[in-house]
Write a protein that holds these residues in place. Structure first.
Motif, PDB file in Angstrom:
ATOM      1  N   GLN A   1       0.848  -1.202   0.000  1.00 50.09           N
ATOM      2  CA  GLN A   1       0.000   0.000   0.000  1.00 50.09           C
ATOM      3  C   GLN A   1       0.881   1.248   0.000  1.00 50.09           C
ATOM      4  OE1 GLN A   1      -3.256  -0.640  -0.383  1.00 50.09           O
ATOM      5  NE2 GLN A   1      -2.612  -2.801  -0.341  1.00 50.09           N
ATOM      6  N   THR A   2       1.548   1.491  -1.107  1.00 47.39           N
ATOM      7  CA  THR A   2       2.501   2.606  -1.177  1.00 47.39           C
ATOM      8  C   THR A   2       1.858   3.923  -1.595  1.00 47.39           C
ATOM      9  OG1 THR A   2       3.030   2.009  -3.452  1.00 47.39           O
ATOM     10  CG2 THR A   2       4.396   1.022  -1.724  1.00 47.39           C
ATOM     11  N   ALA A   3       0.607   3.890  -2.046  1.00 44.87           N
ATOM     12  CA  ALA A   3      -0.107   5.111  -2.445  1.00 44.87           C
ATOM     13  C   ALA A   3       0.695   5.942  -3.458  1.00 44.87           C
ATOM     14  CB  ALA A   3      -0.442   5.954  -1.208  1.00 44.87           C
ATOM     15  N   GLY A   4       1.359   5.271  -4.364  1.00 44.57           N
ATOM     16  CA  GLY A   4       2.151   5.970  -5.366  1.00 44.57           C
ATOM     17  C   GLY A   4       3.512   6.434  -4.861  1.00 44.57           C
ATOM     18  N   GLY A   5       3.815   6.174  -3.633  1.00 43.30           N
ATOM     19  CA  GLY A   5       5.096   6.582  -3.059  1.00 43.30           C
ATOM     20  C   GLY A   5       6.148   5.505  -3.237  1.00 43.30           C
ATOM     21  N   PRO A   6       7.288   5.715  -2.625  1.00 45.10           N
ATOM     22  CA  PRO A   6       8.393   4.749  -2.789  1.00 45.10           C
ATOM     23  C   PRO A   6       8.119   3.439  -2.047  1.00 45.10           C
ATOM     24  CG  PRO A   6       8.989   6.425  -1.198  1.00 45.10           C
ATOM     25  CD  PRO A   6       7.667   6.852  -1.764  1.00 45.10           C
ATOM     26  N   ALA A   7       8.656   2.356  -2.598  1.00 46.19           N
ATOM     27  CA  ALA A   7       8.640   1.062  -1.916  1.00 46.19           C
ATOM     28  C   ALA A   7       9.964   0.890  -1.178  1.00 46.19           C
ATOM     29  CB  ALA A   7       8.419  -0.058  -2.923  1.00 46.19           C
ATOM     30  N   ILE A   8      10.127  -0.239  -0.536  1.00 40.64           N
ATOM     31  CA  ILE A   8      11.320  -0.440   0.297  1.00 40.64           C
ATOM     32  C   ILE A   8      12.610  -0.391  -0.526  1.00 40.64           C
ATOM     33  CG2 ILE A   8      11.303  -2.959   0.091  1.00 40.64           C
ATOM     34  CD1 ILE A   8      12.088  -1.001   3.291  1.00 40.64           C
ATOM     35  N   GLY A   9      12.553  -0.879  -1.786  1.00 35.70           N
ATOM     36  CA  GLY A   9      13.751  -0.893  -2.620  1.00 35.70           C
ATOM     37  C   GLY A   9      14.234   0.496  -3.002  1.00 35.70           C
ATOM     38  N   GLY A  10      13.324   1.500  -2.964  1.00 34.59           N
ATOM     39  CA  GLY A  10      13.711   2.846  -3.376  1.00 34.59           C
ATOM     40  C   GLY A  10      14.158   3.736  -2.237  1.00 34.59           C
ATOM     41  N   ILE A  11      14.089   3.270  -1.012  1.00 35.23           N
ATOM     42  CA  ILE A  11      14.412   4.158   0.112  1.00 35.23           C
ATOM     43  C   ILE A  11      15.506   3.616   1.023  1.00 35.23           C
ATOM     44  CG2 ILE A  11      12.140   5.234   0.189  1.00 35.23           C
ATOM     45  CD1 ILE A  11      11.338   3.271   2.337  1.00 35.23           C
ATOM     46  N   VAL A  12      15.885   2.373   0.826  1.00 32.61           N
ATOM     47  CA  VAL A  12      16.821   1.737   1.759  1.00 32.61           C
ATOM     48  C   VAL A  12      18.189   1.576   1.115  1.00 32.61           C
ATOM     49  CG1 VAL A  12      17.343  -0.435   2.921  1.00 32.61           C
ATOM     50  CG2 VAL A  12      15.071   0.555   3.103  1.00 32.61           C
ATOM     51  N   ASP A  13      19.225   1.890   1.887  1.00 32.79           N
ATOM     52  CA  ASP A  13      20.598   1.667   1.462  1.00 32.79           C
ATOM     53  C   ASP A  13      21.041   0.292   1.980  1.00 32.79           C
ATOM     54  OD1 ASP A  13      23.246   1.624   0.896  1.00 32.79           O
ATOM     55  OD2 ASP A  13      23.766   3.459   1.979  1.00 32.79           O
ATOM     56  N   PRO A  14      21.220  -0.705   1.102  1.00 29.98           N
ATOM     57  CA  PRO A  14      21.554  -2.062   1.573  1.00 29.98           C
ATOM     58  C   PRO A  14      22.834  -2.117   2.398  1.00 29.98           C
ATOM     59  CG  PRO A  14      20.927  -2.089  -0.742  1.00 29.98           C
ATOM     60  CD  PRO A  14      21.057  -0.648  -0.360  1.00 29.98           C
ATOM     61  N   SER A  15      23.838  -1.304   2.034  1.00 31.89           N
ATOM     62  CA  SER A  15      25.092  -1.353   2.798  1.00 31.89           C
ATOM     63  C   SER A  15      24.886  -0.863   4.229  1.00 31.89           C
ATOM     64  CB  SER A  15      26.154  -0.515   2.092  1.00 31.89           C
ATOM     65  OG  SER A  15      25.770   0.848   2.040  1.00 31.89           O
ATOM     66  N   ARG A  16      24.028   0.152   4.398  1.00 33.34           N
ATOM     67  CA  ARG A  16      23.769   0.656   5.750  1.00 33.34           C
ATOM     68  C   ARG A  16      23.061  -0.402   6.600  1.00 33.34           C
ATOM     69  NH1 ARG A  16      20.782   5.949   5.479  1.00 33.34           N
ATOM     70  NH2 ARG A  16      22.880   6.774   5.180  1.00 33.34           N
ATOM     71  N   VAL A  17      22.109  -1.097   5.986  1.00 33.61           N
ATOM     72  CA  VAL A  17      21.393  -2.148   6.716  1.00 33.61           C
ATOM     73  C   VAL A  17      22.358  -3.283   7.075  1.00 33.61           C
ATOM     74  CG1 VAL A  17      19.521  -3.819   6.595  1.00 33.61           C
ATOM     75  CG2 VAL A  17      19.241  -1.558   5.574  1.00 33.61           C
ATOM     76  N   ALA A  18      23.281  -3.593   6.158  1.00 33.78           N
ATOM     77  CA  ALA A  18      24.258  -4.650   6.440  1.00 33.78           C
ATOM     78  C   ALA A  18      25.137  -4.264   7.630  1.00 33.78           C
ATOM     79  CB  ALA A  18      25.113  -4.903   5.205  1.00 33.78           C
ATOM     80  N   TRP A  19      25.533  -2.998   7.687  1.00 33.19           N
ATOM     81  CA  TRP A  19      26.351  -2.533   8.822  1.00 33.19           C
ATOM     82  C   TRP A  19      25.552  -2.583  10.119  1.00 33.19           C
ATOM     83  CZ3 TRP A  19      31.236  -2.236   9.634  1.00 33.19           C
ATOM     84  CH2 TRP A  19      32.113  -2.021   8.574  1.00 33.19           C
ATOM     85  N   GLN A  20      24.285  -2.184  10.040  1.00 32.88           N
ATOM     86  CA  GLN A  20      23.438  -2.255  11.242  1.00 32.88           C
ATOM     87  C   GLN A  20      23.364  -3.688  11.766  1.00 32.88           C
ATOM     88  OE1 GLN A  20      20.036   0.391   9.463  1.00 32.88           O
ATOM     89  NE2 GLN A  20      19.633   0.181  11.650  1.00 32.88           N
ATOM     90  N   THR A  21      23.146  -4.622  10.843  1.00 34.94           N
ATOM     91  CA  THR A  21      23.019  -6.028  11.237  1.00 34.94           C
ATOM     92  C   THR A  21      24.314  -6.539  11.851  1.00 34.94           C
ATOM     93  OG1 THR A  21      21.448  -6.342   9.433  1.00 34.94           O
ATOM     94  CG2 THR A  21      22.408  -8.330  10.403  1.00 34.94           C
TER      95      THR A  21
END
Length: 222
Positions: free
Chosen positions: A70-90
């Motif tokens: 239900q993105t209402a025309g907005g960004p989905a998860i692939g358009g807003i997340v930096d994978p490298s940052r999430v990898a560092w967080q993990t």
């Protein structure tokens, strides 16, 4: 002639003292047949609290699963997340769980210095995790992808933000434990609090692995 009254059966012999000449021993109140130790009852009660917390997160996970498209025309998860940052967080959170385990081993050996060092490193790694998460949220809101943009983003901020609040509470708890340990040493009540803190911190790790898999990994490969 009336029969002698039957005495109630006491399988654990609680309340019976030592009887000379008969080989009986008084019940200690611990071990087989007696009440559990304070450490066990505290851990048991804290596990019940953690299970109730898992139920709360299950609700947030369910809401995210329903609203993820239900993105209402907005960004989905692939358009807003930096994978490298999430990898560092993990990596930071998993490593902090490892150092928390080392701190638990040092506390079991009554080693104050290494217990404090392990807790300090755990706290720094947890703080690094939170800093990256805060930077991610700030970037998303700055780009117009805040929680009010769509139902998907509302569920995303609720789920990930709730975990971040738990990590913040864990860091506050960790700092308190370091101060108590330094001032009072390895008292029995402080050791029980350390046990509960470690259970809490490892539970946060488990929840983050679920978030990483369901929100980030599945969202990026979809």
């Amino acid at each position: 002639m009336s029969a002698p009254s039957a005495r109630p059966r006491d399988p654990y012999q609680l309340g019976h003292g030592h009887e000379h000449g008969h080989g009986h021993h008084a019940a200690t109140g611990h071990g087989e047949g007696g009440p559990a130790s304070k450490r066990i009852t505290t851990a048991y009660g804290f596990w019940i609290f953690l299970l109730s917390d898992f139920v709360i997160f299950a609700g947030f996970f369910a809401a995210y699963a329903v609203l993820r498209d239900q993105t209402a025309g907005g960004p989905a998860i692939g358009g807003i997340v930096d994978p490298s940052r999430v990898a560092w967080q993990t990596a930071l959170l998993l490593l902090s769980s490892f150092t928390a385990g080392l701190g638990s081993l040092a506390a079991a050996r009554k080693n104050l210095l290494w217990s404090e060092i392990a807790l300090l490193v755990t706290g720094l790694l947890g703080f690094g995790f939170l800093a990256l998460e805060f930077a991610e949220f700030a970037k998303m809101i700055h780009e117009g992808a805040g929680p009010d943009r769509s139902a998907f983003l509302s569920s995303f901020f609720a789920l990930v933000g709730c975990h971040g609040l738990h990590v913040s509470a864990g860091l506050l708890w960790l700092g308190t434990m370091m101060a108590q340990l330094w001032a009072k040493g390895f008292r029995a009540d402080i050791e029980r609090r350390l046990l509960c803190f470690n259970l809490f911190w490892h539970a946060l790790d488990i929840i983050w692995v679920a978030i990483f898999t369901m929100v980030y990994l599945m969202g990026l490969v979809a």
